[in-house]
Design a protein around this motif. Structure first.
Motif, PDB file in Angstrom:
ATOM      1  N   LEU A   1     -29.770  11.245  10.910  1.00  0.00           N
ATOM      2  CA  LEU A   1     -31.405  11.022  11.393  1.00  0.00           C
ATOM      3  C   LEU A   1     -31.405  10.837  12.866  1.00  0.00           C
ATOM      4  O   LEU A   1     -32.498  10.548  13.425  1.00  0.00           O
ATOM      5  CB  LEU A   1     -31.792  10.220  10.484  1.00  0.00           C
ATOM      6  N   GLY A   2     -30.233  10.433  13.750  1.00  0.00           N
ATOM      7  CA  GLY A   2     -30.236  10.378  14.935  1.00  0.00           C
ATOM      8  C   GLY A   2     -30.346   8.820  15.307  1.00  0.00           C
ATOM      9  O   GLY A   2     -30.653   8.482  16.495  1.00  0.00           O
ATOM     10  N   PHE A   3     -29.916   7.896  14.317  1.00  0.00           N
ATOM     11  CA  PHE A   3     -29.892   6.527  14.698  1.00  0.00           C
ATOM     12  C   PHE A   3     -28.426   5.878  14.930  1.00  0.00           C
ATOM     13  O   PHE A   3     -28.267   4.846  14.823  1.00  0.00           O
ATOM     14  CB  PHE A   3     -30.491   5.669  13.405  1.00  0.00           C
ATOM     15  N   SER A   4     -27.411   6.693  15.011  1.00  0.00           N
ATOM     16  CA  SER A   4     -26.265   6.271  15.201  1.00  0.00           C
ATOM     17  C   SER A   4     -25.837   5.505  16.479  1.00  0.00           C
ATOM     18  O   SER A   4     -25.016   4.561  16.539  1.00  0.00           O
ATOM     19  CB  SER A   4     -24.943   7.328  14.940  1.00  0.00           C
ATOM     20  N   GLY A   5     -26.598   5.783  17.502  1.00  0.00           N
ATOM     21  CA  GLY A   5     -26.155   5.370  18.805  1.00  0.00           C
ATOM     22  C   GLY A   5     -25.177   5.860  19.586  1.00  0.00           C
ATOM     23  O   GLY A   5     -24.682   5.338  20.815  1.00  0.00           O
ATOM     24  N   THR A   6     -24.407   6.848  19.048  1.00  0.00           N
ATOM     25  CA  THR A   6     -23.305   7.406  19.897  1.00  0.00           C
ATOM     26  C   THR A   6     -23.298   8.847  19.369  1.00  0.00           C
ATOM     27  O   THR A   6     -24.082   9.148  18.077  1.00  0.00           O
ATOM     28  CB  THR A   6     -22.101   6.859  19.484  1.00  0.00           C
ATOM     29  N   ASN A   7     -22.848   9.918  20.008  1.00  0.00           N
ATOM     30  CA  ASN A   7     -22.805  11.194  19.517  1.00  0.00           C
ATOM     31  C   ASN A   7     -21.490  11.751  19.049  1.00  0.00           C
ATOM     32  O   ASN A   7     -21.093  12.922  18.924  1.00  0.00           O
ATOM     33  CB  ASN A   7     -23.315  12.266  20.805  1.00  0.00           C
ATOM     34  N   LEU A   8     -20.751  10.829  19.023  1.00  0.00           N
ATOM     35  CA  LEU A   8     -19.236  10.763  18.381  1.00  0.00           C
ATOM     36  C   LEU A   8     -19.407  10.183  17.047  1.00  0.00           C
ATOM     37  O   LEU A   8     -18.706   9.242  16.848  1.00  0.00           O
ATOM     38  CB  LEU A   8     -18.249  10.232  19.154  1.00  0.00           C
ATOM     39  N   SER A   9     -20.079  11.038  15.940  1.00  0.00           N
ATOM     40  CA  SER A   9     -20.002  10.635  14.521  1.00  0.00           C
ATOM     41  C   SER A   9     -20.151  12.036  13.729  1.00  0.00           C
ATOM     42  O   SER A   9     -20.695  12.786  14.175  1.00  0.00           O
ATOM     43  CB  SER A   9     -21.073   9.499  14.313  1.00  0.00           C
ATOM     44  N   TRP A  10     -19.629  11.714  12.803  1.00  0.00           N
ATOM     45  CA  TRP A  10     -19.743  12.799  11.605  1.00  0.00           C
ATOM     46  C   TRP A  10     -21.103  13.367  11.103  1.00  0.00           C
ATOM     47  O   TRP A  10     -21.263  14.449  11.394  1.00  0.00           O
ATOM     48  CB  TRP A  10     -18.845  12.720  10.217  1.00  0.00           C
ATOM     49  N   GLY A  11     -22.072  12.412  11.187  1.00  0.00           N
ATOM     50  CA  GLY A  11     -23.235  12.542  10.660  1.00  0.00           C
ATOM     51  C   GLY A  11     -23.982  13.311  12.067  1.00  0.00           C
ATOM     52  O   GLY A  11     -24.900  14.241  11.535  1.00  0.00           O
ATOM     53  N   TYR A  12     -23.807  12.914  12.884  1.00  0.00           N
ATOM     54  CA  TYR A  12     -24.402  13.606  14.288  1.00  0.00           C
ATOM     55  C   TYR A  12     -23.907  14.856  14.400  1.00  0.00           C
ATOM     56  O   TYR A  12     -24.904  15.829  14.638  1.00  0.00           O
ATOM     57  CB  TYR A  12     -24.151  12.755  15.662  1.00  0.00           C
ATOM     58  N   ASP A  13     -22.748  15.284  14.249  1.00  0.00           N
ATOM     59  CA  ASP A  13     -22.241  16.547  14.372  1.00  0.00           C
ATOM     60  C   ASP A  13     -22.721  17.882  13.173  1.00  0.00           C
ATOM     61  O   ASP A  13     -23.074  18.760  13.144  1.00  0.00           O
ATOM     62  CB  ASP A  13     -20.602  16.837  14.329  1.00  0.00           C
ATOM     63  N   ILE A  14     -23.080  16.856  12.003  1.00  0.00           N
ATOM     64  CA  ILE A  14     -23.530  17.903  10.790  1.00  0.00           C
ATOM     65  C   ILE A  14     -25.100  18.019  11.246  1.00  0.00           C
ATOM     66  O   ILE A  14     -25.498  19.330  10.973  1.00  0.00           O
ATOM     67  CB  ILE A  14     -23.612  16.901   9.456  1.00  0.00           C
ATOM     68  N   ALA A  15     -25.852  17.029  12.105  1.00  0.00           N
ATOM     69  CA  ALA A  15     -27.038  17.448  12.124  1.00  0.00           C
ATOM     70  C   ALA A  15     -27.137  18.498  13.331  1.00  0.00           C
ATOM     71  O   ALA A  15     -27.938  19.541  13.304  1.00  0.00           O
ATOM     72  CB  ALA A  15     -27.811  16.367  12.602  1.00  0.00           C
ATOM     73  N   ALA A  16     -25.904  18.233  14.325  1.00  0.00           N
ATOM     74  CA  ALA A  16     -26.084  19.409  15.367  1.00  0.00           C
ATOM     75  C   ALA A  16     -25.776  20.705  14.856  1.00  0.00           C
ATOM     76  O   ALA A  16     -26.282  21.601  15.779  1.00  0.00           O
ATOM     77  CB  ALA A  16     -24.997  18.842  16.410  1.00  0.00           C
TER      78      ALA A  16
END
Length: 333
Positions: free
Chosen positions: A272-287
């Motif tokens: 959902l974009g709340f990780s605070g970093t772009n190096l995370s599994w959820g961020y890459d799934i969203a991207a």
């Protein structure tokens, strides 16, 4: 706090349970990957190369397609064959970043948040549960009603509310492998999402508290506790020396299983974009969700790593339950 008998039970169960052994290997592999990410990642996960974007994993691809390139100051249409290579064994994303390197670094964020949040939840939940169960009366009523209120709300809703109230607070920790000079060409800092860690802890500790309370109620009337009171031992000392050691097994089993839930929650928040970093599994799934029809590996690879980690944790939880619970009947139904 771990007795020789407990160690023997764990070793025996590990030798006799092949599935549990697989789970332990999977989880240890993920932890090692997270710890030594700068050494294991083949590329800098933040490096971009537009000439290699959407490159498929090795042994995939091969279709020829027309694209425009700037050649000698002119825009020309060229035919390219998009074939996977061992340079990027799991392919590249829309910005030409190596998917394997990003997935390895993404393990750092998910595992760090999971174990940090569980440590906080374990301390808070065990303390509240022990106090509530041991003292009982009004103390138990007040604490457990508060626990019931927290349990009434979905975990993701509470974490999102806390992030909305306190904002995204992150701490950058120097990477010892990079700062010491052992590895070069990798990110020098690791971003720790403090808000997410504390937000997840605020909803996980109640499950630990419930189990700890039940164990404290069962243990406080045992003869060894009565003997300790007769000897004049203080309540806190009785809890620490007698009640907690005899209640720790189900608490540890639950805590182990809850780590898997934390990883899923953290991945959901990153998605959902709340990780605070772009190096995370959820961020890459969203991207990668916008490219599922063409570049399926962008979301599939980090998703598979989440599945492997969660399965490994759950199998480890089963191992601990079978080894430490004397009530488990083995060898039959």
């Amino acid at each position: 706090m771990i007795s020789d008998r407990t160690r023997t039970s764990l070793k025996k169960e590990l030798r006799s349970n092949a599935v549990a052994t697989i789970g332990v290997i999977l989880l240890l592999s993920m932890i090692v990957m997270a710890l030594f990410a700068p050494m294991l990642a083949p590329h800098d996960p933040t490096d971009q190369d537009s000439s290699r974007n959407h490159q498929p994993p090795v042994f995939f691809g091969g279709e020829e397609e027309e694209t425009t390139r700037m050649i000698d100051g002119e825009i020309r249409t060229v035919t390219e064959s998009n074939v996977g290579s061992m340079t990027h064994p799991l392919g590249t994303d829309s910005n030409g970043r190596d998917v394997l390197s990003r997935t390895i670094y993404g393990a750092r964020t998910s595992i760090l948040v999971a174990f940090s949040a569980m440590l906080v939840s374990l301390v808070v939940g065990t303390t509240v549960g022990m106090v509530s169960g041991y003292y009982g009366g009004n103390t138990d009523t007040v604490l457990m009603r508060f626990v019931d209120i927290v349990l009434a709300f979905p975990a993701l809703l509470i974490t999102l509310a806390m992030i909305g109230v306190f904002g995204s607070v992150n701490v950058d920790i120097p990477d010892p492998l990079v700062v010491s000079g052992l590895v070069s060409g990798r990110p020098t800092h690791l971003t720790v999402p403090i808000t997410i860690t504390l937000a997840i802890s605020s909803v996980i500790w109640v499950w630990i508290a419930r189990v700890a309370r039940g164990e404290a109620i069962a243990a406080k009337n045992e003869e060894y506790v009565t003997a300790a009171r007769t000897m004049g031992m203080s309540n806190w000392k009785i809890i620490w020396k007698h009640v907690l050691p005899n209640s720790i097994t189900p608490i540890l089993v639950l805590a182990t299983i809850q780590v898997a839930s934390i990883i899923i929650i953290e991945s959901s928040l990153s998605f959902l974009g709340f990780s605070g970093t772009n190096l995370s599994w959820g961020y890459d799934i969203a991207a990668g969700r916008d490219y599922l029809g063409t570049s399926w590996w962008l979301s599939t690879v980090p998703g598979l790593f989440i599945v492997v980690t969660v399965v490994g944790i759950n199998l480890l939880g089963d191992l601990l339950r079978d080894a430490l619970d004397p009530g488990i009947q083995r060898g039959g139904l």
